[in-house]
Write a protein that holds these residues in place. Structure first.
Motif, PDB file in Angstrom:
ATOM      1  N   ALA A  44       8.160   6.162 -11.440  1.00 24.44           N
ATOM      2  CA  ALA A  44       7.132   6.341 -12.607  1.00 24.44           C
ATOM      3  C   ALA A  44       6.080   7.468 -11.956  1.00 24.44           C
ATOM      4  N   ALA A  45       6.083   7.782 -10.597  1.00 23.08           N
ATOM      5  CA  ALA A  45       5.302   9.106 -10.296  1.00 23.08           C
ATOM      6  C   ALA A  45       6.062  10.359 -10.527  1.00 23.08           C
ATOM      7  N   LEU A  46       7.238  10.467 -10.386  1.00 18.03           N
ATOM      8  CA  LEU A  46       8.113  11.760 -10.928  1.00 18.03           C
ATOM      9  C   LEU A  46       7.658  12.189 -12.295  1.00 18.03           C
TER      10      LEU A  46
ATOM     11  N   GLU B  53       1.083  -1.274   0.114  1.00 19.58           N
ATOM     12  CA  GLU B  53      -0.086  -0.068  -0.061  1.00 19.58           C
ATOM     13  C   GLU B  53       0.923   1.253  -0.266  1.00 19.58           C
ATOM     14  N   PHE B  54       0.413   2.177  -0.861  1.00 20.19           N
ATOM     15  CA  PHE B  54       1.357   3.492  -0.787  1.00 20.19           C
ATOM     16  C   PHE B  54       0.257   4.640  -1.388  1.00 20.19           C
ATOM     17  N   PHE B  55       0.986   5.927  -1.269  1.00 15.81           N
ATOM     18  CA  PHE B  55       0.201   6.958  -1.665  1.00 15.81           C
ATOM     19  C   PHE B  55       0.645   7.637  -2.688  1.00 15.81           C
ATOM     20  N   PHE B  56       0.093   8.314  -3.723  1.00 16.89           N
ATOM     21  CA  PHE B  56       0.460   9.233  -4.866  1.00 16.89           C
ATOM     22  C   PHE B  56       0.070  10.346  -4.182  1.00 16.89           C
ATOM     23  N   VAL B  57       1.180  11.312  -3.987  1.00 14.32           N
ATOM     24  CA  VAL B  57       0.747  12.809  -3.544  1.00 14.32           C
ATOM     25  C   VAL B  57       1.306  13.903  -4.047  1.00 14.32           C
TER      26      VAL B  57
END
Length: 451
Positions: free
Chosen positions: A237-239, A142-146
């Motif tokens: 990937a988020a960056l 589990e993790f967050f995109f912020v």
């Protein structure tokens, strides 16, 4: 080293097919699970047989300091990094053609460095194998995109979705919520395919921008390597999409925390049979002993599965995080859940670990507790058949208390190794003491003019 290309997985060979390898990243997980190491041109890697890093990286704190280990030496010797070519995989976010390879840490005589987290997990697995047992795990991440947070004094906020709105909370399992940041999910799938990492499923969790990725069950060392790789890859990937991915246990006030639930079973290495089920399909004494070991020893291991001060902000009532050691069938309020399954897949889910833990150490700690249960052969207390959310007093509630329990856990020290336990406790003590010197906004708001 010229023949090392023949030793790497097929997915890595496929990635390089028709291309020239530019760079090799020689990496190793430190105590926090951060990738340390060195990158070198591919031709340099071809010509080398040994790589060195100081052993002190395993006594480095999350803030960049070094814990003092009172072992009578301060020479800060080098360790030899030995490549495990079975872990070679692409780094598909880089501008050139790069492979990353996980390395093992060894002394000059070839013995494992006892403080290296990957070696700690190997040590636990060796104990299982000596008994003729093969543990199997399946982690859930589990993790967050912020939103990008470049000022640590500012609260973390959810990311902007494709609709132009911030990601919404309380949308668990919503496909529309996942689609809000579908492009970064697409990159995660593409990167995972290039890396040869298998995703069992992706779903929206209960927090704003919170996602869960499930991994297929398998060998604990292989799965720990995968989680280590996934964390790095998901951040990259988020960056690409102007957001951060965070694996903090509790990044956003008022939102749920992020766990790394771990499913455990144990196979007989000779027959492949699940030790938790009889031939007739009933649960076994070994199944109950494993649960009993988790109940008795997990409090002393909490410092490993909840390794930071922020980890304990996840252990609060009413946020779907069990704060207990109860066990039950298909009961998500218990810290130890037995999911619905066929007899062959009977397993125990440890729901207490946070996603901020080092995957090698989190899996090693949970398996160590189960191993102690299997060898002590004491069963658990009675199954919990109601809500266990009200049971809140079994686990340490601060990092300081957790480290004290860990320091006194002689049974765990024998499983994980005394040198590792001494170093880990020293690192965590330093981190906790440094945190206590920080004055928080809460203190300034409520104490500055009122006390």
């Amino acid at each position: 080293m010229s023949n090392w290309h023949d030793q790497i997985p097929q997915t890595a060979r496929d990635y390089l097919e028709g291309r020239r390898l530019d760079e090799v990243e020689c990496i190793i997980a430190d105590m926090a699970g951060v990738a340390r190491g060195k990158a070198m041109p591919a031709f340099k890697f071809d010509d080398s047989s040994k790589y060195y890093l100081p052993t002190s990286i395993f006594s480095q704190t999350i803030t960049g300091g070094w814990a003092e280990i009172r072992d009578g030496t301060d020479l800060e010797p080098d360790m030899i990094m030995r490549p495990d070519f079975t872990t070679a995989t692409a780094a598909p976010w880089t501008a050139d053609w790069t492979l990353q390879i996980i390395h093992d840490a060894e002394n000059a005589d070839g013995t494992p460095i006892p403080t290296a987290p990957r070696n700690v997990l190997k040590r636990v697995l060796d104990l299982y194998h000596a008994k003729g047992w093969q543990p199997v795990v399946a982690p859930e991440m589990e993790f967050f995109f912020v939103g990008r947070n470049i000022d640590p004094n500012m609260p973390i906020i959810p990311p902007m979705g494709r609709t132009g709105r911030r990601a919404a909370a309380r949308q668990a399992y919503s496909m529309s919520a996942v689609d809000e940041y579908g492009k970064v999910i697409d990159d995660i799938y593409d990167f995972a395919e290039a890396m040869g990492l298998e995703i069992d499923g992706i779903l929206q969790e209960g927090g704003a921008g919170q996602v869960e990725i499930n991994l297929a069950h398998g060998d604990p060392l292989v799965l720990a390597d995968q989680v280590f790789y996934f964390k790095r890859m998901i951040r990259e990937a988020a960056l690409r999409h102007d957001m951060f991915a965070t694996f903090m246990a509790k990044p956003i006030e008022g939102e749920p925390g992020s766990a790394m639930h771990m499913h455990h079973s144990v196979l007989d290495m000779a027959t492949g049979a699940n030790l938790f089920s009889t031939e007739a399909g009933a649960s076994t004494d070994a199944f109950l002993h494993f649960i009993g070991g988790l109940q008795r020893h997990l409090p002393s291991a909490v410092a490993l599965i909840a390794p930071y001060v922020n980890s304990y902000r996840r252990y609060v009532p009413d946020f779907s995080a069990p704060i207990n050691l109860e066990w039950g069938h298909d009961n998500r309020t218990t810290g130890l859940r037995v999911p619905i399954s066929t007899p062959n897949a009977r397993r125990v889910e440890n729901r207490l670990a946070g996603m901020d833990c080092n995957p090698y150490l989190g899996i090693a700690a949970s398996l160590a507790c189960g191993y102690l249960g299997l060898t002590e052969q004491e069963g658990p207390r009675d199954e919990c058949r109601t809500s266990a959310y009200m049971d809140e007093d079994e686990l340490p509630r601060t990092l300081g208390d957790a480290v004290t329990l860990f320091e006194d856990a002689t049974a765990l020290h024998e499983i994980l190794g005394a040198d590792f336990c001494q170093t880990y406790a020293a690192v965590k003590r330093d981190e906790y003491h440094e945190f206590l010197q920080v004055i928080s906004p809460w203190e300034r708001e409520h104490l500055l003019l009122n006390v």
